[in-house]
Design a protein around this motif. Structure first.
Motif, short mmCIF file in Angstrom:
data_model
loop_
_atom_site.label_atom_id
_atom_site.label_comp_id
_atom_site.label_asym_id
_atom_site.label_seq_id
_atom_site.Cartn_x
_atom_site.Cartn_y
_atom_site.Cartn_z
N ASP A 108 -10.94 4.54 -1.78
CA ASP A 108 -11.10 5.98 -1.24
C ASP A 108 -11.26 5.95 0.26
OD1 ASP A 108 -11.08 7.10 -3.79
OD2 ASP A 108 -13.46 6.74 -4.04
N LYS A 154 2.10 2.05 -3.46
CA LYS A 154 1.28 2.47 -4.38
C LYS A 154 0.98 3.90 -3.93
CE LYS A 154 -2.05 0.26 -6.04
NZ LYS A 154 -3.25 -0.75 -6.04
N THR A 155 1.18 4.21 -2.70
CA THR A 155 0.81 5.61 -2.26
C THR A 155 1.94 6.42 -2.60
OG1 THR A 155 -0.59 4.61 -0.66
CG2 THR A 155 0.03 7.17 -0.46
N GLY A 176 -2.03 5.11 -7.75
CA GLY A 176 -3.47 4.97 -7.84
C GLY A 176 -3.96 3.61 -7.79
N GLY A 177 -5.19 3.53 -7.94
CA GLY A 177 -6.06 2.30 -7.51
C GLY A 177 -6.35 1.90 -6.25
N LEU A 178 -6.23 2.77 -5.39
CA LEU A 178 -6.71 2.65 -3.77
C LEU A 178 -8.09 2.94 -3.57
CD1 LEU A 178 -3.33 4.50 -2.41
CD2 LEU A 178 -3.76 1.90 -2.70
N TRP A 224 0.89 -0.97 -0.05
CA TRP A 224 0.06 -0.01 -0.10
C TRP A 224 0.87 1.26 -0.09
CZ3 TRP A 224 -0.60 4.28 3.05
CH2 TRP A 224 -1.76 4.97 2.93
#
Length: 601
Positions: A308, A298-299, A304-306, A295
């Motif tokens: 909300d 990706k952050t 993206g693709g996380l 995580w």
């Protein structure tokens, strides 16, 4: 057969006697020159360049209680380190017992200090990487608490030894002098900012364990020993031949550590909100560290693709992560670009020089053959030396350091030149600083016959061929590394400084060039060496101007001369005797000569 064997043996004896007479003549000339001029230095008395074998040393007298060498077994050898014989090292346990810690440490050159800094940095990394993990993740349990504490206090011991043993013994410079006094070194460390930070690192907050339990956050001051980390980087880069590799690894470690801290913060935020309470937090399945690290990647990289965020806390946390990720990632990319750019700066300079030269040759429509040779010179010079001009690196160094580098690089080659053997050693050192390195391509003319000679050449690597003959293309001799040519033109005066032969590079050749102007400027300060070189130059000119017999045969007289031809009058008398068929002494002599002639044939 008897006659042929006799002639063969006489020829062998004659050749051997000629060699002996030649050697005696050379020896007589050398002795005569030494008697007429005692200052002259012969080639035999020149210092040898190859390392001489040490003279056998006298047998040492064994001290009381020690067995003499002759009575020792074949396997035993005494503990010593000299040149006279072979030795064994002392056992490692005895060497360890006899080791004495140095009273002062040079932080710039002492490899032992660099090794100690490595252990300090390992302890610092343990605290920086593991304290956040133990604070956020449930990896520290009552079952394994003693293992964590053991490693913690081992790191504290390394910190303490660094303060008491190493930092208080570091040398420093004051007023241009290197201070090695124990009290002065200790006072300098106690007044430094480094000492204050080291004290903060070892604040005994562990005593709060008895009140709040073993909380890793209380060990956070251990992460403040960052000065040791940056010092280790500087010392390690100074001793590595390819420091840019370590810089790339270090920059990558910065990125991984930022992701590591972010993963710990994400797990803490998930635990604060409640594991699996929303779609944004960690759901508690699988390996917690790997899932949170994924995580964080990706952050921070803003893939993206996380999911909300739902709550206000999650929104604020995600916004801070995005801003931090953009800033940290851009900084890492910029630093990586600088590291790679510094590592390839030389290659970039080489390409820019080559491109500019090609553009210049195309503008003036230089023939392709010449352009190809220029490109070949650029490529070979760069790959063989790693630079286009060696002198560019040495310009910024002081004169003494340039001399030390020149001695290490060129002295072994120049010391083998017979022309400079017997000269003042300092004169040779001054000459080393004036040498220029030049690369010649295959079939390049180094010098041509009849040219005005203003340089002397010393072959550093490769071979050159001396051409001559009626067509000027016959290879007279091939000179290899360590040979010298052009010295006659360099030392001759009064119009004798023209080249006497063509010299062509046979393959790629690296040559050292010494200008006549530079040599004359050096010889002004060394009159004895100048006198010696003048005499050697006159001797070389004298040897070159000696006339030689036809077919290159030596002009020395024969010790056993060949049998003279039969006189013409005597031959006429023998012929008349044969036609008349007369008998007598002449007829018998004529028959005897015919028999000897047939035997010789």
């Amino acid at each position: 057969r008897i006659g042929s064997a006799t002639s063969l043996s006489s020829a062998v004896i004659n050749t051997r006697l000629q060699e002996l007479v030649k050697l005696f003549k050379e020896r007589t000339e050398k002795v005569k020159e030494k008697l007429t001029d005692p200052d002259i230095t012969s080639d035999d008395e020149s210092p040898a360049t190859s390392p001489a074998k040490p003279a056998p040393a006298a047998a040492p007298v064994p001290p009381p209680g020690r067995v003499p060498e002759g009575d020792k077994p074949a396997g035993d050898e005494h503990y010593c380190e000299m040149l006279c014989c072979k030795f064994k090292y002392q056992p490692w346990l005895n060497r360890l017992k006899n080791y004495r810690f140095p009273s002062s440490i040079d932080p710039l050159t002492n490899l032992m200090y660099v090794l100690w800094l490595f252990f300090v940095v390992m302890a610092w990394n343990w605290n920086c990487w593991l304290i956040p993990v133990r604070w956020a993740f449930p990896y520290q349990t009552p079952a394994n608490i003693h293992y964590w504490l053991a490693m913690d206090y081992l790191c504290d011991l390394i910190y303490l030894l660094d303060i008491l043993v190493f930092q208080s013994r570091l040398q420093f410079v004051q007023g241009g002098d290197i201070i090695t006094d124990k009290k002065a070194m200790k006072d300098n460390y106690l007044r430094s900012q480094r000492f204050k930070m080291d004290l903060v690192c070892l604040l005994p907050l562990d005593f709060f364990y008895f009140k709040v339990g073993v909380n890793p956050v209380l060990r956070f001051p251990r992460c403040l020993k960052y000065m040791a980390f940056f010092e280790f980087n500087n010392r390690l880069e100074a001793i590595l031949s390819k420091a840019y590799i370590y810089r790339v690894i270090r920059t990558t470690a910065y990125l991984l550590y930022s992701l590591h801290v972010n993963s710990c913060l994400y797990y803490w935020a998930s635990a604060y909100e409640g594991l699996g309470s929303t779609t944004w937090v960690y759901d508690g399945e699988g390996n917690s560290y790997i899932r949170c690290y994924y995580w964080a990647v990706k952050t921070l990289i803003t893939i993206g693709g996380l999911p909300d965020p739902k709550t206000l806390f999650e929104i604020v946390f995600q916004l801070l992560n995005y801003f931090t990720g953009v800033f940290a990632f851009s900084v890492m990319i910029g630093q990586m670009r600088d590291v790679v750019g510094a590592a390839t700066a030389g290659q970039t300079y080489y390409r820019s020089c080559m491109d500019s030269t090609i553009k210049y040759m195309n503008f003036y429509k230089i023939p392709k053959t010449v352009q190809n040779r220029v490109k070949t010179w650029y490529e070979y010079t760069w790959h063989s030396q790693g630079m286009l001009d060696e002198s560019e690196l040495l310009v910024q160094l002081p004169d003494k350091m340039r001399l030390d580098i020149a001695i290490d690089v060129n002295y072994n080659i120049v010391s083998k030149v017979a022309l400079f053997q017997g000269c003042d050693r300092q004169m040779i050192f001054d000459m080393l600083k004036r040498l220029r390195s030049v690369v010649y391509l295959p079939n390049d003319y180094v010098c041509k016959k009849g040219e005005i000679g203003r340089e002397m050449y010393i072959i550093q690597a490769g071979q050159v061929q001396v051409l001559g003959g009626p067509d000027g293309k016959t290879v007279l001799v091939t000179l290899k590394a360590g040979s010298v040519f052009g010295e006659i033109s360099l030392l001759a005066a009064g119009g004798g400084n023209r080249r006497t032969a063509n010299v062509v590079a046979h393959g790629f050749a690296n040559l050292f060039i010494l200008d006549k102007k530079d040599l004359n400027e050096i010889l002004v300060h060394y009159p004895e060496s100048q006198k010696l070189l003048r005499k050697k130059a006159k001797k070389m000119l004298k040897n070159n101007n000696k006339p030689k017999d036809e077919k290159g045969a030596p002009g020395d007289p024969l010790i056993i001369p060949p049998k003279p031809d039969t006189p013409k009058l005597f031959q006429a008398a023998l012929a008349a005797t044969g036609r008349m068929g007369a008998k007598g002494p002449l007829a018998q002599l004529r028959w005897r000569l015919k028999e000897l002639k047939a035997m010789q044939e």
